[in-house]
Design an enzyme around this catalytic site. Sequence first.
Site, mmCIF file in Angstrom:
data_model
loop_
_atom_site.group_PDB
_atom_site.id
_atom_site.type_symbol
_atom_site.label_atom_id
_atom_site.label_comp_id
_atom_site.label_asym_id
_atom_site.label_seq_id
_atom_site.Cartn_x
_atom_site.Cartn_y
_atom_site.Cartn_z
ATOM 1 N N GLU A 39 0.463 -2.441 -3.091
ATOM 2 C CA GLU A 39 1.465 -2.251 -3.960
ATOM 3 C C GLU A 39 2.594 -3.413 -4.493
ATOM 4 O O GLU A 39 2.908 -3.882 -3.385
ATOM 5 C CB GLU A 39 2.268 -0.873 -3.500
ATOM 6 C CG GLU A 39 3.135 -0.561 -4.525
ATOM 7 C CD GLU A 39 4.108 0.725 -3.920
ATOM 8 O OE1 GLU A 39 3.641 1.414 -3.057
ATOM 9 O OE2 GLU A 39 4.818 1.012 -4.864
ATOM 10 N N ARG A 265 -3.738 -0.165 12.042
ATOM 11 C CA ARG A 265 -2.859 -0.967 11.528
ATOM 12 C C ARG A 265 -2.807 -2.002 12.548
ATOM 13 O O ARG A 265 -2.797 -1.958 13.805
ATOM 14 C CB ARG A 265 -1.427 -0.284 11.230
ATOM 15 C CG ARG A 265 -1.059 0.522 10.073
ATOM 16 C CD ARG A 265 0.069 1.017 9.968
ATOM 17 N NE ARG A 265 0.969 -0.092 9.426
ATOM 18 C CZ ARG A 265 1.266 0.107 8.221
ATOM 19 N NH1 ARG A 265 0.212 0.984 7.267
ATOM 20 N NH2 ARG A 265 1.601 -0.724 7.409
ATOM 21 N N LYS A 275 7.088 -2.881 4.668
ATOM 22 C CA LYS A 275 7.806 -3.398 3.442
ATOM 23 C C LYS A 275 9.088 -2.980 3.062
ATOM 24 O O LYS A 275 10.183 -3.586 2.637
ATOM 25 C CB LYS A 275 7.029 -3.365 2.244
ATOM 26 C CG LYS A 275 5.924 -4.402 2.003
ATOM 27 C CD LYS A 275 5.240 -4.408 0.701
ATOM 28 C CE LYS A 275 4.275 -3.252 0.936
ATOM 29 N NZ LYS A 275 3.274 -3.217 -0.576
HETATM 30 P P1 ATP Z 1 4.078 -1.322 4.131
HETATM 31 O O1 ATP Z 1 4.054 -0.193 5.149
HETATM 32 O O2 ATP Z 1 4.263 -2.638 4.505
HETATM 33 O O3 ATP Z 1 4.924 -0.811 2.900
HETATM 34 P P2 ATP Z 1 1.592 -0.439 2.662
HETATM 35 O O4 ATP Z 1 0.540 0.010 3.195
HETATM 36 O O5 ATP Z 1 2.745 0.642 1.991
HETATM 37 O O6 ATP Z 1 2.606 -1.433 3.640
HETATM 38 P P3 ATP Z 1 0.449 -1.718 0.564
HETATM 39 O O7 ATP Z 1 0.648 -2.936 -0.472
HETATM 40 O O8 ATP Z 1 -0.017 -0.363 -0.027
HETATM 41 O O9 ATP Z 1 1.569 -1.646 1.572
HETATM 42 O O10 ATP Z 1 -0.805 -2.274 1.331
HETATM 43 C C1 ATP Z 1 -1.920 -2.633 0.769
HETATM 44 C C2 ATP Z 1 -2.821 -2.498 1.886
HETATM 45 O O11 ATP Z 1 -2.590 -3.286 3.092
HETATM 46 C C3 ATP Z 1 -3.366 -1.126 2.325
HETATM 47 O O12 ATP Z 1 -4.723 -0.784 2.242
HETATM 48 C C4 ATP Z 1 -2.617 -0.946 3.742
HETATM 49 O O13 ATP Z 1 -3.517 -0.181 4.437
HETATM 50 C C5 ATP Z 1 -2.839 -2.265 4.198
HETATM 51 N N1 ATP Z 1 -1.965 -2.697 5.298
HETATM 52 C C6 ATP Z 1 -0.681 -2.786 5.225
HETATM 53 N N2 ATP Z 1 -0.062 -2.943 6.191
HETATM 54 C C7 ATP Z 1 -1.032 -3.034 7.075
HETATM 55 C C8 ATP Z 1 -0.803 -3.356 8.639
HETATM 56 N N3 ATP Z 1 0.234 -3.592 9.316
HETATM 57 N N4 ATP Z 1 -2.219 -3.667 9.187
HETATM 58 C C9 ATP Z 1 -3.509 -3.421 8.512
HETATM 59 N N5 ATP Z 1 -3.443 -3.315 7.129
HETATM 60 C C10 ATP Z 1 -2.246 -2.908 6.422
HETATM 61 MG MG MG Z 2 0.885 1.716 0.520
#
Ligand code: ATP
Ligand code: MG
Length: 565
Positions: A39, A265, A275
Amino acid sequence: MSDTKEGIPEPGRDFIRDVVERDLAAGKHKTVVTRFPPEPNGYLHIGHAKAIWINFSIAQEYGGRCNLRFDDTNPAKEEQEYIDAIQRDVRWLGYDWAEHLYHASDYFEQLYDWAEYLIRAGKAYVDDSSAAQIHDMRGTLTEPGRDSPYRSRSVEENLDLFRRMRAREYPNGARVLRAKIDMSSGNINLRDPVLYRILHERHPRTGDTWCIYPTYDFAHGQSDAIEGVTHSLCTLEFEDHRPLYDWFLDNLPVPSRPRQYESARLNIGYTVLSKRFLTQLVRDGCVAGWDDPRMPTLAAFRRRGVPPEAIRDFVRRTGVSRSNGVVDIQMLEHAVRDHLNKAAPRRMGVLRPLKLIIENYPERKTEELEAANHPDDPLAGSRRIPFGRELYVEREDFMENPPKKFYRLSPGREVRLRYAYFVTCREAIKDAAGEVVALRCTYDPLTRGGNAPDGRKVQATLHWVAATQSVPAEIRLYHPLFTRPDPGAGGDFMADLNPNSLEILRDARLEPALSGAAPGAPVQFERQGYFCADIDSRSDRLVFNRTLALRDSYAKAQASEKTAA
Ligand code: ATP
Ligand code: MG
């Protein structure tokens, strides 16, 4: 699964790869298609690097492809700056989506049609309830939800209202479109989830075309299906969304049938990987920006001098599993040292200078000494470094009254200056306050190059620079941003911020070869650690980042002495 001795799965071996291999062997798919779906509401962090690695490396290993898809369904938080940064960072990490760059917003028209499809099938309805009312009616893990009073609207009324939502007739929050599934489901995600909300907000790509936007849940699986994704890989918190993911695919005329698989994760001690919190650090000025080298973002690692290969190695070594854990930051540091040890040319830099005067060295003489660029790699060649009567050495390499096992400079002690000569400390010169300001020394001209013809040994070899022919530099040392391994566990992660995470040394002196260093290019300052010029560095004002210290053998020996005592 086969594991190596250290418990590290062999490359190509984890439960997701097992699934992929099984599906390919069974002919379920001709090829594997994955996607990385960020995102664009912030910069990528090292948790994302893990997701990038999983998706792209699996596609590579099995001859498939990996799409980069922006999950741009919430224009209130998304920005072009983030879209650009994400592409830059994925490329820097070493991955290429070729022509497969997509956006959830590419599918807005199709998603809208599918929403009407659900309405016509009696499987979606417009709800006039407020967000708070919807929340109230949702129930809890132990209590079922309650039906909205708008749940039984006719198909015609729903279609009419939904079209008017699209036609900008209502303000934000006035209505939503919900799926009609099951308000008493044990899975809260199935209790009539919201599919569309009204958001009068300009979208970075679709501009003002839309004022209703699909939710993540409604966009994600269908985008996967449109792109022909075979294995939709995500993190464990989406496990409870999988029944909803499947419900949409079961109830819509989608062109393909992806499957979702979840893995843990990445979490790292003393680090925040969310984020939302990282945005707050940037917005509140706790750091200098998304690429502040203290941040766990890929942009920050790049600026700090961490090689992308080390990040790839690190995330690979953390493995793919279904159990959440916290990884020690030292595991990342290990991977970084591993790469930099091989890649970084050696240089000399004195972080906290103390003047050393060689009294028996001719007053106006200077000479150049040959220094190897890499001790293990003759092909890396050598350079010449200026030497003279006045030098700088590291302040901590002198002690007036040294304890046992301190073998460096002290009155009467002879040491080796790397690539130069043996020098013997005669006396410390002090200022009026009693502070040591210089060392009076003598040298042995026969030890040029660093060895004594009579075979006598010294127990320390020190780095140094020439006093006038070295260049001044600012050095930035980075310490963890947080004071506890689990920031925020006490309730407020801002309270756990380390006030001393940035240490600036303004008087460092570097050998002249460093004045032209390119930003980000790694060097090892001998005995100190890995460094690189910062993007703030100018030819008349050098600025270097410390990527990582070398392990300090003296501090280690002291620590083990303490534990032994
Ligand atoms: P955040 O919690 O930092 O906002 P998010 O999952 O909302 O992370 P996205 O931009 O939606 O952020 O993430 C893109 C991809 O990265 C998703 O498939 C998510 O599952 C993966 N991802 C995000 N954080 C991690 C992490 N700490 N470990 C493994 N994969 C991750
Ligand atoms: Mg997300």
